[in-house]
Design a protein around this motif. Structure first.
Motif, PDB file in Angstrom:
ATOM      1  N   PHE A  35       0.868  -1.186   0.000  1.00 45.50           N
ATOM      2  CA  PHE A  35       0.000   0.000   0.000  1.00 45.50           C
ATOM      3  C   PHE A  35       0.900   1.229   0.000  1.00 45.50           C
ATOM      4  O   PHE A  35       1.729   1.412   0.891  1.00 45.50           O
ATOM      5  N   LEU A  36       0.697   2.094  -1.012  1.00 50.62           N
ATOM      6  CA  LEU A  36       1.522   3.286  -1.208  1.00 50.62           C
ATOM      7  C   LEU A  36       0.697   4.526  -0.906  1.00 50.62           C
ATOM      8  O   LEU A  36      -0.304   4.790  -1.573  1.00 50.62           O
ATOM      9  N   GLY A  37       1.105   5.277   0.121  1.00 51.76           N
ATOM     10  CA  GLY A  37       0.407   6.496   0.478  1.00 51.76           C
ATOM     11  C   GLY A  37      -0.426   6.324   1.729  1.00 51.76           C
ATOM     12  O   GLY A  37      -1.437   5.616   1.718  1.00 51.76           O
ATOM     13  N   LEU A  38      -0.002   6.969   2.811  1.00 54.80           N
ATOM     14  CA  LEU A  38      -0.641   6.785   4.116  1.00 54.80           C
ATOM     15  C   LEU A  38      -1.180   8.104   4.658  1.00 54.80           C
ATOM     16  O   LEU A  38      -0.896   8.504   5.776  1.00 54.80           O
ATOM     17  N   GLY A  39      -1.978   8.761   3.838  1.00 54.27           N
ATOM     18  CA  GLY A  39      -2.646   9.978   4.276  1.00 54.27           C
ATOM     19  C   GLY A  39      -3.863   9.646   5.121  1.00 54.27           C
ATOM     20  O   GLY A  39      -4.000   8.531   5.640  1.00 54.27           O
ATOM     21  N   VAL A  40      -4.776  10.599   5.236  1.00 52.47           N
ATOM     22  CA  VAL A  40      -5.943  10.390   6.092  1.00 52.47           C
ATOM     23  C   VAL A  40      -6.827   9.259   5.571  1.00 52.47           C
ATOM     24  O   VAL A  40      -7.574   8.646   6.341  1.00 52.47           O
TER      25      VAL A  40
ATOM     26  N   THR B 174       2.891  -4.550   3.130  1.00 50.77           N
ATOM     27  CA  THR B 174       4.062  -3.685   3.201  1.00 50.77           C
ATOM     28  C   THR B 174       3.640  -2.299   2.735  1.00 50.77           C
ATOM     29  O   THR B 174       2.966  -2.166   1.710  1.00 50.77           O
ATOM     30  N   VAL B 175       4.019  -1.260   3.481  1.00 51.70           N
ATOM     31  CA  VAL B 175       3.584   0.086   3.150  1.00 51.70           C
ATOM     32  C   VAL B 175       4.757   0.968   2.743  1.00 51.70           C
ATOM     33  O   VAL B 175       5.905   0.717   3.121  1.00 51.70           O
ATOM     34  N   TYR B 176       4.428   1.992   1.979  1.00 50.03           N
ATOM     35  CA  TYR B 176       5.386   3.044   1.631  1.00 50.03           C
ATOM     36  C   TYR B 176       4.693   4.376   1.790  1.00 50.03           C
ATOM     37  O   TYR B 176       3.523   4.534   1.407  1.00 50.03           O
TER      38      TYR B 176
ATOM     39  N   ALA C 214       5.006   6.071   7.824  1.00 48.36           N
ATOM     40  CA  ALA C 214       5.044   4.628   7.580  1.00 48.36           C
ATOM     41  C   ALA C 214       5.472   3.884   8.837  1.00 48.36           C
ATOM     42  O   ALA C 214       4.940   2.815   9.164  1.00 48.36           O
ATOM     43  N   GLU C 215       6.433   4.447   9.564  1.00 48.68           N
ATOM     44  CA  GLU C 215       6.882   3.824  10.814  1.00 48.68           C
ATOM     45  C   GLU C 215       5.759   3.804  11.838  1.00 48.68           C
ATOM     46  O   GLU C 215       5.567   2.815  12.558  1.00 48.68           O
ATOM     47  N   ALA C 216       4.976   4.887  11.895  1.00 48.33           N
ATOM     48  CA  ALA C 216       3.856   4.946  12.829  1.00 48.33           C
ATOM     49  C   ALA C 216       2.785   3.920  12.460  1.00 48.33           C
ATOM     50  O   ALA C 216       2.175   3.297  13.341  1.00 48.33           O
ATOM     51  N   TRP C 217       2.579   3.729  11.159  1.00 45.65           N
ATOM     52  CA  TRP C 217       1.592   2.743  10.715  1.00 45.65           C
ATOM     53  C   TRP C 217       2.025   1.331  11.131  1.00 45.65           C
ATOM     54  O   TRP C 217       1.198   0.551  11.630  1.00 45.65           O
ATOM     55  N   VAL C 218       3.291   1.008  10.915  1.00 51.23           N
ATOM     56  CA  VAL C 218       3.792  -0.320  11.291  1.00 51.23           C
ATOM     57  C   VAL C 218       3.678  -0.527  12.795  1.00 51.23           C
ATOM     58  O   VAL C 218       3.305  -1.615  13.265  1.00 51.23           O
TER      59      VAL C 218
ATOM     60  N   ALA D 165      -2.533   2.087  -4.209  1.00 50.70           N
ATOM     61  CA  ALA D 165      -2.002   3.440  -4.047  1.00 50.70           C
ATOM     62  C   ALA D 165      -3.133   4.389  -3.705  1.00 50.70           C
ATOM     63  O   ALA D 165      -4.244   4.279  -4.230  1.00 50.70           O
ATOM     64  N   CYS D 166      -2.839   5.336  -2.822  1.00 50.69           N
ATOM     65  CA  CYS D 166      -3.772   6.419  -2.510  1.00 50.69           C
ATOM     66  C   CYS D 166      -2.916   7.640  -2.200  1.00 50.69           C
ATOM     67  O   CYS D 166      -2.539   7.871  -1.047  1.00 50.69           O
ATOM     68  N   VAL D 167      -2.583   8.387  -3.245  1.00 47.88           N
ATOM     69  CA  VAL D 167      -1.674   9.525  -3.105  1.00 47.88           C
ATOM     70  C   VAL D 167      -2.421  10.821  -3.437  1.00 47.88           C
ATOM     71  O   VAL D 167      -3.634  10.890  -3.251  1.00 47.88           O
TER      72      VAL D 167
END
Length: 289
Positions: free
Chosen positions: A6-11, A28-30, A37-41, A64-66
């Motif tokens: 999953f690419l993009g960890l916005g709201v 796996t996130v980016y 990303a560290e906070a998500w993990v 992706a959600c950018v």
């Protein structure tokens, strides 16, 4: 269960990726800002990668959600892009709201690389993402959609294919066109009620049960009456989306007079310093009088 990226960890992306883990997938996130990303993990488990390519390696489906067309190109293309890391037959699912033109461009690039591609913009806002209740509008080949849908169901209330590549983005444009008029109408209704000395909450309790009722009325009237807008879908992003709608309308020779007018109203809200306010802040223009 699938191996995913999953690419993009916005709201939106942050909770959506979390729902995938909760459904039992390996994720796996980016994110461009690594701290997020560290906070998500830390919250959900899984792992994070330093580039889209690294995140995509070995993934059956990459989501992706950018932010916009250029952001999407940057996570897909190039030596560090997701397409470079995806194996033959893997599937890319884009939840970003972008132009149908960039969707078709990237779908063609994916096809040339032996990859599948589904454009799947979403509606439902941050609350819909957090509660797993998003409406997902998809475009792409039927077999690609059939692979994506069971996984998307982790955060979807409804997920439908509406046609070939770009159809999902065109559906999202129709969604935003409808919302623009609804929010302006609700703003005028509540501003009128205030001037007339009516109790806004009592009013909405009555009219929301009739033909005037809408998601916007039910979910936004309270914060509008309280003049609270530090939440929800930002005006800046709505103007980005409406710009896409108006460009597409020009290409299709379709007249969107109300949408064009509301877009200018949102420009006024930006000039008032409300670029990050929720879209329901349209009512603030009317309170200046």
């Amino acid at each position: 269960m699938a191996k995913l990226a999953f690419l993009g960890l916005g709201v939106m992306g942050f909770p959506m990726a979390g729902h995938l883990v909760a459904a039992g997938h390996e994720v796996t996130v980016y994110n461009r800002t690594a701290a997020k990303a560290e906070a998500w993990v830390k919250q959900h488990g899984g792992r994070h990668a330093g580039t889209p390519r690294e995140a995509a390696q070995g993934a059956e489906i990459v989501f992706a959600c950018v932010g916009n067309d250029d952001d999407l190109r940057s996570v897909c293309l190039g030596d560090d892009g997701a397409f470079a890391g995806m194996g033959a037959g893997a599937l890319f699912v884009d939840h970003t709201t972008v132009s149908a033109a960039v969707t078709r461009e990237l779908a063609a690039a994916a096809d040339a690389a032996g990859l599948g591609f589904v454009d799947a913009p979403v509606s439902g806002g941050q609350a819909g993402a957090e509660n797993g209740q998003l409406s997902v509008m998809c475009g792409g080949a039927q077999d690609h959609f059939d692979r994506a849908e069971p996984v998307i169901d982790a955060y979807a209330k409804i997920c439908r294919r509406l046609g070939e590549s770009g159809a999902g983005q065109l559906a999202k444009m129709a969604n935003q066109i409808a919302i623009a008029g609804l929010v302006q109408g609700l703003s005028e209704s509540l501003a009128f009620a205030e001037k007339a000395g009516l109790d806004g909450r009592e009013l909405v309790e009555v009219i929301s049960q009739g033909a005037a009722g809408s998601w916007q009325m039910v979910n936004r009237h309270g914060t509008m009456l309280d003049d609270q807008f530090e939440h929800g879908f930002a005006v800046d992003w709505m103007r980005k989306d409406l710009g896409i709608c108006l460009d597409a309308a020009d290409e299709l020779s379709v007249s969107l007079p109300v949408t064009a007018l509301v877009d200018q109203f949102y420009k006024e809200v930006q000039q008032m310093g409300g670029g990050r306010w929720d879209t329901s802040s349209l009512i603030k223009r009317l309170r200046r009088d």
